[in-house]
Design a protein around this motif. Structure first.
Motif, PDB file in Angstrom:
ATOM      1  N   LEU C 263     -96.955 -45.559 -49.520  1.00  0.00           N
ATOM      2  CA  LEU C 263     -96.286 -44.895 -50.650  1.00  0.00           C
ATOM      3  C   LEU C 263     -95.176 -45.795 -51.200  1.00  0.00           C
ATOM      4  O   LEU C 263     -94.631 -46.631 -50.482  1.00  0.00           O
ATOM      5  N   LYS C 264     -94.882 -45.586 -52.461  1.00  0.00           N
ATOM      6  CA  LYS C 264     -93.943 -46.499 -53.134  1.00  0.00           C
ATOM      7  C   LYS C 264     -92.596 -45.827 -53.381  1.00  0.00           C
ATOM      8  O   LYS C 264     -92.533 -44.700 -53.863  1.00  0.00           O
ATOM      9  N   VAL C 265     -91.547 -46.557 -53.030  1.00  0.00           N
ATOM     10  CA  VAL C 265     -90.188 -46.051 -53.212  1.00  0.00           C
ATOM     11  C   VAL C 265     -89.510 -46.846 -54.321  1.00  0.00           C
ATOM     12  O   VAL C 265     -89.383 -48.066 -54.229  1.00  0.00           O
ATOM     13  N   GLY C 266     -89.080 -46.157 -55.353  1.00  0.00           N
ATOM     14  CA  GLY C 266     -88.394 -46.837 -56.452  1.00  0.00           C
ATOM     15  C   GLY C 266     -86.901 -46.912 -56.184  1.00  0.00           C
ATOM     16  O   GLY C 266     -86.282 -45.949 -55.737  1.00  0.00           O
ATOM     17  N   ILE C 267     -86.325 -48.086 -56.451  1.00  0.00           N
ATOM     18  CA  ILE C 267     -84.877 -48.256 -56.336  1.00  0.00           C
ATOM     19  C   ILE C 267     -84.361 -48.489 -57.752  1.00  0.00           C
ATOM     20  O   ILE C 267     -84.510 -49.579 -58.312  1.00  0.00           O
ATOM     21  N   PRO C 268     -83.786 -47.462 -58.371  1.00  0.00           N
ATOM     22  CA  PRO C 268     -83.352 -47.626 -59.764  1.00  0.00           C
ATOM     23  C   PRO C 268     -82.125 -48.533 -59.857  1.00  0.00           C
ATOM     24  O   PRO C 268     -81.074 -48.215 -59.299  1.00  0.00           O
ATOM     25  N   ARG C 269     -82.324 -49.629 -60.551  1.00  0.00           N
ATOM     26  CA  ARG C 269     -81.261 -50.641 -60.570  1.00  0.00           C
ATOM     27  C   ARG C 269     -79.990 -50.129 -61.250  1.00  0.00           C
ATOM     28  O   ARG C 269     -78.895 -50.515 -60.892  1.00  0.00           O
ATOM     29  N   GLU C 270     -80.125 -49.196 -62.199  1.00  0.00           N
ATOM     30  CA  GLU C 270     -78.935 -48.704 -62.903  1.00  0.00           C
ATOM     31  C   GLU C 270     -78.012 -47.875 -62.016  1.00  0.00           C
ATOM     32  O   GLU C 270     -76.880 -47.598 -62.390  1.00  0.00           O
ATOM     33  N   PHE C 271     -78.519 -47.462 -60.842  1.00  0.00           N
ATOM     34  CA  PHE C 271     -77.639 -46.697 -59.951  1.00  0.00           C
ATOM     35  C   PHE C 271     -76.695 -47.619 -59.176  1.00  0.00           C
ATOM     36  O   PHE C 271     -75.763 -47.153 -58.527  1.00  0.00           O
ATOM     37  N   PHE C 272     -76.982 -48.902 -59.235  1.00  0.00           N
ATOM     38  CA  PHE C 272     -76.085 -49.865 -58.612  1.00  0.00           C
ATOM     39  C   PHE C 272     -74.919 -50.091 -59.559  1.00  0.00           C
ATOM     40  O   PHE C 272     -75.084 -50.564 -60.666  1.00  0.00           O
ATOM     41  N   GLN C 273     -73.728 -49.680 -59.105  1.00  0.00           N
ATOM     42  CA  GLN C 273     -72.596 -49.695 -60.018  1.00  0.00           C
ATOM     43  C   GLN C 273     -71.597 -50.776 -59.659  1.00  0.00           C
ATOM     44  O   GLN C 273     -71.406 -51.084 -58.485  1.00  0.00           O
ATOM     45  N   ASP C 274     -70.904 -51.289 -60.686  1.00  0.00           N
ATOM     46  CA  ASP C 274     -69.792 -52.210 -60.432  1.00  0.00           C
ATOM     47  C   ASP C 274     -68.763 -51.491 -59.573  1.00  0.00           C
ATOM     48  O   ASP C 274     -68.459 -50.329 -59.807  1.00  0.00           O
TER      49      ASP C 274
END
Lengths: 97, 483, 492
Positions: C263-274
């Motif tokens: 199964l594939k797990v998405g890591i949304p890059r926009e949740f990585f915050q400064d």
């Protein structure tokens, strides 16, 4: 857009919330801060976008009832929480049309 | 006929648009399962939904939706396959949720039209702007207590159709004709009972005035007028008020007014003076209403014959004048009565008797045609008794009187009262002989005064208690006296 | 003897089934725990009499082998759920005397499944807040403290009482509501498991409305398995809520232990915050690692409109709330201030009955809906909502779940953010987009920060795919070895 004193007074009036002068000042500051912040949405291009008013899947559509009398007939329950009631009526300060 | 109002500075034109609130015929409310019946004990037809209790949610009544579509089709209107319920937000004691669920930008029914019937057979088209579904509010009563108003929520949530016309009417008569026609169409469709006294049909009248050819003037809205008569009075008063005010140099302010039937005047509504901002937005508790073509066509198939079509049919099938047919169809029950009565009887006579004798008797006794003691079947029988010569026209009126009193069958009335027409020539001849012999002076004067013939007819009728066949009497008298 | 409150939901269930103890024993221990935890202020209304009476019935059912799925299990219920004949306040002065004559569908489902009400739980007033400090009945105190054991911390909000009571082991689970993170954020702050189901999974009937298009009920529990069990008894299609789904409710418990291989797990890059703290980044990385070790594939994805979710939410939610809260007018129920003028009565009642945060949101909502501003704010936000939803539906073509932190930080101190509404709102940055898109999401305790406070990971699922969330949550739970709270300082 910024919110001014008159806006705050008008909104309070529409919301039926009475505010002291101090509160008006405080809400003016808060509202300006929040409205100023949500204004960032203006940078999104939504020209060809339709609004979504509910996140519920349209696939199931609106569900309807059949026309049968299945509710009501419990006046005591309906008025049991009323701050003021008399003879099964809700009472409110006299309204003049 | 001119619809202009004459003021000091010349003629003025009245412009009228009407918003009708029509209560949908349904068992239960628009968004709850409580009953809609009229006249129940206060606050007994209220569910937690209708009382706007915390956490309550609306569920739409399928019949109310179908009724709105049906009405739309009856108004020759466009049915919108996608419509949205909006919340109209304002505070009022009889509005429990603090908002009314209504339809704002995307109503269930779009543009349509109604043909109204004016004096002397004149017709006029009034355009419908839209029809939308909404909830009714509760009722506040102001005279039970010195310092409080009483609130009854029985009406809260009852389904209404708001039908908005274009500003196409220009006189009180036209406005009244429009309401009558709209009410009639909905009664034919059985979507609204049209009962204005019980509030099933209310009208908000928008009135403005202008000099002919000018732009539209500022309008005032007269709220909740609840009779055809008051609609006429309210418009006439309001138009004159506006003309007088403008001619005195005043300016019309857009406002909401109330009609006071006791004074015959309109006045500004205090509770509506405050500026409103209803903050309409789509109700997140209700998904959009969507229809398929099949659904709409399915409802179209259930449409009954509507008044305009029925009128044409009555003219063609029953050989009535357009005018008479118009009178009959202007009330569904009257037209139904007519069709039953004339099933096996002379339709023209039936029509005359309904419009004449029956209407005047019902009017006198303040009854509707549904309350008529004379059934349509019995009226038909009465007409047959006249038509086949069993009774004379004069006797028929007496029979009708007895039918009104007793509700009896005309055949048995005629039999038990010995009211059959006398057409037997021998019997009539002997009566005529007797009259001639006892009135030699009159016979002599007849040569100079031919009008005296009527006096002889009268004598024969008197002698036979009106039962003599007038045709036979005339023939026999002519034979005997005008040799 | 150790208290029976140490048993989690499924352990208590199994103990009752095996007749290791009676329902009455279990309930008495929980009542005792409830009473000795009053320092936390988690409950507004305690209902021990009702609980004991119900316990007798449950014991009968066990004796007759007619026990139902949640027979005899004590639960706390957020005070947003209307409970028949029991004070229901929404933690507001406005409803401080309101006794509903009806029972919410979700709680009704639970009682029909044998569960027992322990009491009504504190929350932010009308569920508006992220720290449980806006309650008319006072703040809830987080059972967790920093290593230094000093300052009192917030439990998060708005379901602060629901999360705090579960963390303190009062009740075997609780009900919360989640409009923008109100289950997941407090779950993250208290080391508990909180799930917000797909919009439409649970009926909203009888839950005091905050923002109707976003509100969902959900369970808060000590572990993932308990959560799945509780959710099963909560959901149903409800003809009284036309936004409740007709979809069949699966057996969530059986999705635990299912393989996630492939199964594939998405890591949304926009949740990585400064400025994101190292601890949060590390927790997130650990999460990826655990799932990868269990056979899942980690894929970076993009949800480009993420940054607009929060401002979008703070237009839509207040707009709906301003209308939903119009019914509190002092006429039919609740608080009312006397006046002989109707408008003055409304204004005084609402001014006195609502707290500042509620007023603030009503005013924002009124403003964004008012004439001249509707298009610029409300309509605009609903369009942006479409874009956000589209981001998720497109991403879910590529992945089965998404993994993010639940919150940008751990629990903060009482009064720390009270005077700054905006910084309070920013607490919901990772949870709000999920409500906007109507998706299910779960927060699972995954690690502790350097001061010893719990941090949670959030899994986001496809619509109506809570099962996959539970499969993944189970793996995170097993891999993290998160140690729950053991210091019951509030009893001393």
């Amino acid at each position: 857009m910024s919110v001014d004193i008159d806006n705050v007074k008008k909104i309070a009036k529409l919301s039926k919330i009475s505010l002291s002068e101090n509160e008006i000042e405080k809400f003016l500051t808060d509202l300006n801060q929040i409205i100023g912040w949500v204004d960032q949405l203006t940078e999104v291009d939504t020209e060809k976008v339709a609004p979504t008013f509910s996140s519920f899947g349209a696939e199931e559509g609106i569900k309807k009832r059949s026309d049968v009398i299945s509710d009501g007939g419990y006046r005591e329950d309906v008025i049991s929480n009323a701050p003021k009631s008399e003879e099964g009526f809700f009472l409110v300060p006299k309204v003049i049309d | 006929m001119s619809n202009l109002v004459t003021g000091k500075t010349g003629d003025w034109e009245i412009v009228i648009g009407i918003e009708v609130h029509a209560q949908i015929i349904s068992q239960s409310k628009l968004f709850s399962g409580s009953s809609t019946s009229f006249g129940s004990e206060h606050n007994t037809q209220v569910s937690f939904v209708d009382a706007g209790m915390p956490g309550m949610l609306p569920v739409i009544n399928s019949i109310c939706v179908e009724q709105a579509v049906k009405t739309g089709l009856g108004l020759n209107a466009k049915i919108n396959k996608f419509s949205i319920f909006d919340r109209k937000n304002y505070f009022y004691p009889d509005l429990p949720q603090g908002y009314q669920i209504s339809q704002f930008e995307q109503p269930i029914v779009g543009e349509g039209k109604v043909v109204i019937d004016l004096e002397k057979g004149v017709e006029k088209e009034v355009r419908i702007e839209r029809l939308h579904l909404e909830q009714d509010a509760g009722k506040s009563m102001h005279d039970q207590h010195p310092s409080y108003s009483y609130v009854d929520l029985n009406r809260s949530g009852v389904a209404l159709m708001e039908i908005v016309s274009m500003p196409d009417m220009s006189s009180a008569e036209e406005a009244q004709a429009y309401i009558k026609k709209l009410r009639n169409i909905m009664k034919y469709l059985q979507t609204c009972d049209g009962n204005m006294e019980e509030g099933s049909l209310r009208a908000d009248i928008n009135v403005s005035v202008r000099k002919p050819g000018d732009e539209l003037g500022t309008r005032c809205e007269i709220k909740n007028v609840n009779s055809i008569k008051f609609i006429g009075q309210a418009i006439e008063y309001e138009a004159k008020r506006q003309v007088d005010l403008i001619e005195k140099g005043g300016v019309i302010k857009q406002q909401t007014r109330l009609f006071d039937p006791k004074k015959g005047q309109t006045r500004s509504m205090r509770s509506k003076e405050e500026a409103h901002d209803y903050r309409y937005f789509p109700d997140p508790d209700l998904l959009p209403l969507t229809f398929t073509d099949e659904f709409i066509e399915g409802i179209r198939k259930t449409l009954p014959e509507l008044p305009d079509i029925r009128r044409k049919r009555l003219v063609e099938d029953f050989d009535l004048s357009l005018y008479d047919a118009g009178i009959l169809v202007s009330d569904k029950e009257t037209a139904d009565f007519f069709e039953i009565a004339s099933k096996d009887s002379n339709s023209k006579l039936v029509c005359n008797w309904i419009i004449g004798e029956l209407f005047s008797t019902l009017n006198k006794n303040n009854k509707t045609i549904q309350e008529s003691p004379v059934t349509p079947e019995n009226l038909g029988k009465l007409i047959n008794l006249i038509d086949d010569g069993t009774i004379t026209g004069r006797i028929a009126k007496d029979v009708f009187e007895i039918m009104i009193e007793s509700g009896d069958n005309p055949v048995s009335i005629v039999d038990s009262n010995d009211m059959r027409q006398v057409s037997d020539e021998g019997e009539l001849e002997s009566i005529i002989e007797k009259i001639i012999q006892s009135n030699p002076d009159q016979v002599k004067s007849l040569e100079e005064k031919p009008n005296l013939m009527g006096w002889f007819v009268g004598q024969v009728m008197k002698e036979t208690q009106g039962k003599a066949n007038p045709k036979s009497v005339n023939e026999l008298l002519n034979k005997k006296l005008l040799k | 003897m150790t208290s029976l409150t140490e048993l989690c939901l499924y352990e208590a269930r199994d103990g009752l089934k095996n007749k290791s103890f009676s329902t009455k024993d279990l309930i008495l221990d929980h009542i005792d725990a409830m009473e000795s935890s009053r320092k936390l202020n988690a409950f507004i209304t305690e209902t021990p009499e009702i609980a004991l009476k119900s316990a007798d019935l449950s014991d009968e059912n066990y004796a007759n082998n007619t026990n139902r799925p949640l027979e005899g299990l004590p639960l706390g219920v957020k005070d947003m759920f209307c409970t028949k004949g029991i004070l229901t306040t929404a933690s507001s002065k406005m409803l401080s005397n309101f006794i509903p004559p009806y029972e919410s569908t979700v709680t009704d489902n639970l009682w029909n499944n044998g569960a027992i009400l322990l009491g009504k739980l504190n929350n932010d007033e009308f569920a508006m807040g992220s720290s449980n400090e806006t309650s008319f009945f006072g703040s809830v105190i987080n059972p967790w403290k920093k290593n230094d054991k000093q300052a009192e911390l917030v439990p998060g909000g708005s379901s602060g009482g629901s999360a705090a009571s579960v963390a303190a082991k009062v009740g075997v689970g609780s009900l919360g509501t989640d409009t923008g993170g109100s289950i997941r954020q407090p779950a993250s702050f208290t080391g508990t498991v909180g799930l917000k189901p797909t919009y439409g999974r649970c009926s909203r009937w009888g839950i005091i409305a905050f923002a109707s298009s976003l509100d969902q009920a959900g369970p808060i529990t000590r572990n993932v398995k308990d959560n799945a069990i509780l959710l099963n008894s909560m959901c149903s299609h409800d003809p009284k809520d036309t936004t409740s789904s007709l979809k069949v409710v699966p057996n969530f418990e059986s999705s635990l232990g299912k393989s996630i291989k492939g199964l594939k797990v998405g890591i949304p890059r926009e949740f990585f915050q400064d400025g994101m703290s190292d601890e949060i980044i590390k927790m997130w990385d650990n999460g990826k690692e655990w799932l990868k070790n269990a056979g899942a594939e980690i894929i970076e994805i993009s949800l480009p409109n993420t940054k607009y979710a929060l401002p979008c939410y703070y237009i839509i939610a207040p707009a709906e709330a301003s209308s939903n809260l119009a019914r509190y007018d002092g006429v039919r129920f609740g608080h009312s201030v006397n006046s002989n003028d109707i408008n003055e009565m409304y204004e005084l009642t609402r001014s006195d009955g609502f707290g500042d945060e509620v007023k603030r949101r009503i005013m924002i909502g009124t403003y964004v809906l008012s004439s001249g501003y509707y298009d610029a704010y409300y309509l605009k936000a609903q369009k942006v909502r479409s874009l956000i939803s589209k981001d998720y539906s497109e991403a879910f073509n590529k992945v089965d779940v998404m993994l993010t932190p639940s919150t940008p930080n751990s629990a903060f101190e009482l009064n720390e953010k009270c005077d700054d509404p905006l910084s309070m709102y920013l607490n919901d940055v990772f949870t709000v987009p999920i409500n906007i898109a109507g998706l299910p999401a779960i927060s699972i305790p995954s690690s502790k920060d350097k001061s010893g406070l719990p941090l949670g990971l959030q899994l986001i699922g496809k619509p109506f795919d809570e099962e996959t969330l539970y499969s993944f949550a189970n793996i995170i739970e097993e891999s993290s070895n998160f140690v729950s709270l053991d210091d019951k300082w509030w009893i001393k």
